[in-house]
Design a protein around this motif. Structure first.
Motif, PDB file in Angstrom:
ATOM      1  N   LEU A  10      -7.173  30.642 -37.328  1.00  0.00           N
ATOM      2  CA  LEU A  10      -7.377  30.896 -35.812  1.00  0.00           C
ATOM      3  C   LEU A  10      -8.408  30.357 -34.927  1.00  0.00           C
ATOM      4  O   LEU A  10      -8.621  29.794 -34.155  1.00  0.00           O
ATOM      5  N   PHE A  11      -9.888  30.291 -35.763  1.00  0.00           N
ATOM      6  CA  PHE A  11     -10.983  29.919 -35.281  1.00  0.00           C
ATOM      7  C   PHE A  11     -11.025  28.352 -35.150  1.00  0.00           C
ATOM      8  O   PHE A  11     -11.283  27.974 -34.249  1.00  0.00           O
ATOM      9  N   PRO A  12     -10.506  27.803 -36.136  1.00  0.00           N
ATOM     10  CA  PRO A  12     -10.338  26.239 -35.976  1.00  0.00           C
ATOM     11  C   PRO A  12      -9.410  25.996 -34.956  1.00  0.00           C
ATOM     12  O   PRO A  12      -9.536  24.759 -34.157  1.00  0.00           O
ATOM     13  N   PHE A  13      -8.338  26.573 -34.627  1.00  0.00           N
ATOM     14  CA  PHE A  13      -7.274  26.553 -33.722  1.00  0.00           C
ATOM     15  C   PHE A  13      -7.912  26.483 -32.261  1.00  0.00           C
ATOM     16  O   PHE A  13      -7.804  25.859 -31.459  1.00  0.00           O
ATOM     17  N   VAL A  14      -8.647  27.870 -32.306  1.00  0.00           N
ATOM     18  CA  VAL A  14      -9.029  28.040 -30.846  1.00  0.00           C
ATOM     19  C   VAL A  14     -10.227  27.221 -30.579  1.00  0.00           C
ATOM     20  O   VAL A  14     -10.682  26.832 -29.227  1.00  0.00           O
ATOM     21  N   ARG A  21     -19.390  23.053 -36.302  1.00  0.00           N
ATOM     22  CA  ARG A  21     -20.646  23.427 -35.971  1.00  0.00           C
ATOM     23  C   ARG A  21     -20.891  24.682 -37.200  1.00  0.00           C
ATOM     24  O   ARG A  21     -21.916  24.513 -37.898  1.00  0.00           O
ATOM     25  N   MET A  22     -20.105  25.538 -37.387  1.00  0.00           N
ATOM     26  CA  MET A  22     -20.308  26.812 -38.262  1.00  0.00           C
ATOM     27  C   MET A  22     -20.203  26.064 -39.672  1.00  0.00           C
ATOM     28  O   MET A  22     -20.798  26.507 -40.700  1.00  0.00           O
ATOM     29  N   PHE A  23     -19.296  25.004 -39.948  1.00  0.00           N
ATOM     30  CA  PHE A  23     -19.221  24.761 -41.099  1.00  0.00           C
ATOM     31  C   PHE A  23     -20.591  24.181 -41.486  1.00  0.00           C
ATOM     32  O   PHE A  23     -20.615  23.813 -43.063  1.00  0.00           O
ATOM     33  N   THR A  24     -20.911  22.987 -40.626  1.00  0.00           N
ATOM     34  CA  THR A  24     -22.313  22.427 -40.906  1.00  0.00           C
ATOM     35  C   THR A  24     -23.346  23.175 -41.274  1.00  0.00           C
ATOM     36  O   THR A  24     -24.204  23.098 -42.093  1.00  0.00           O
ATOM     37  N   GLN A  25     -23.406  24.470 -40.609  1.00  0.00           N
ATOM     38  CA  GLN A  25     -24.422  25.549 -40.772  1.00  0.00           C
ATOM     39  C   GLN A  25     -24.138  26.077 -42.324  1.00  0.00           C
ATOM     40  O   GLN A  25     -24.982  26.249 -43.187  1.00  0.00           O
TER      41      GLN A  25
END
Length: 54
Positions: A10-14, A21-25
């Protein structure tokens, strides 16, 4: 397992930019921090299974 895949997608789709950004953190976390969050997730999942499965 299927519900986990739906929730995870859901999150990567939306919000693909927010997900990136979250993945980089996440990459900046130490191994100990990652293990702490993983343990919390495992314990929460086990607790929910224990409470919801008769």
């Amino acid at each position: 397992m299927a519900l986990v895949l739906v929730i995870e997608g859901l999150f990567p789709f939306v919000s693909p930019m927010g997900w990136r950004r979250m993945f980089t953190q996440l990459l900046q976390l130490t191994d100990g921090q990652i293990r702490f969050f993983a343990l919390g997730s495992i314990l929460t999942g086990l607790l929910l299974i224990w409470l919801l499965v008769p």
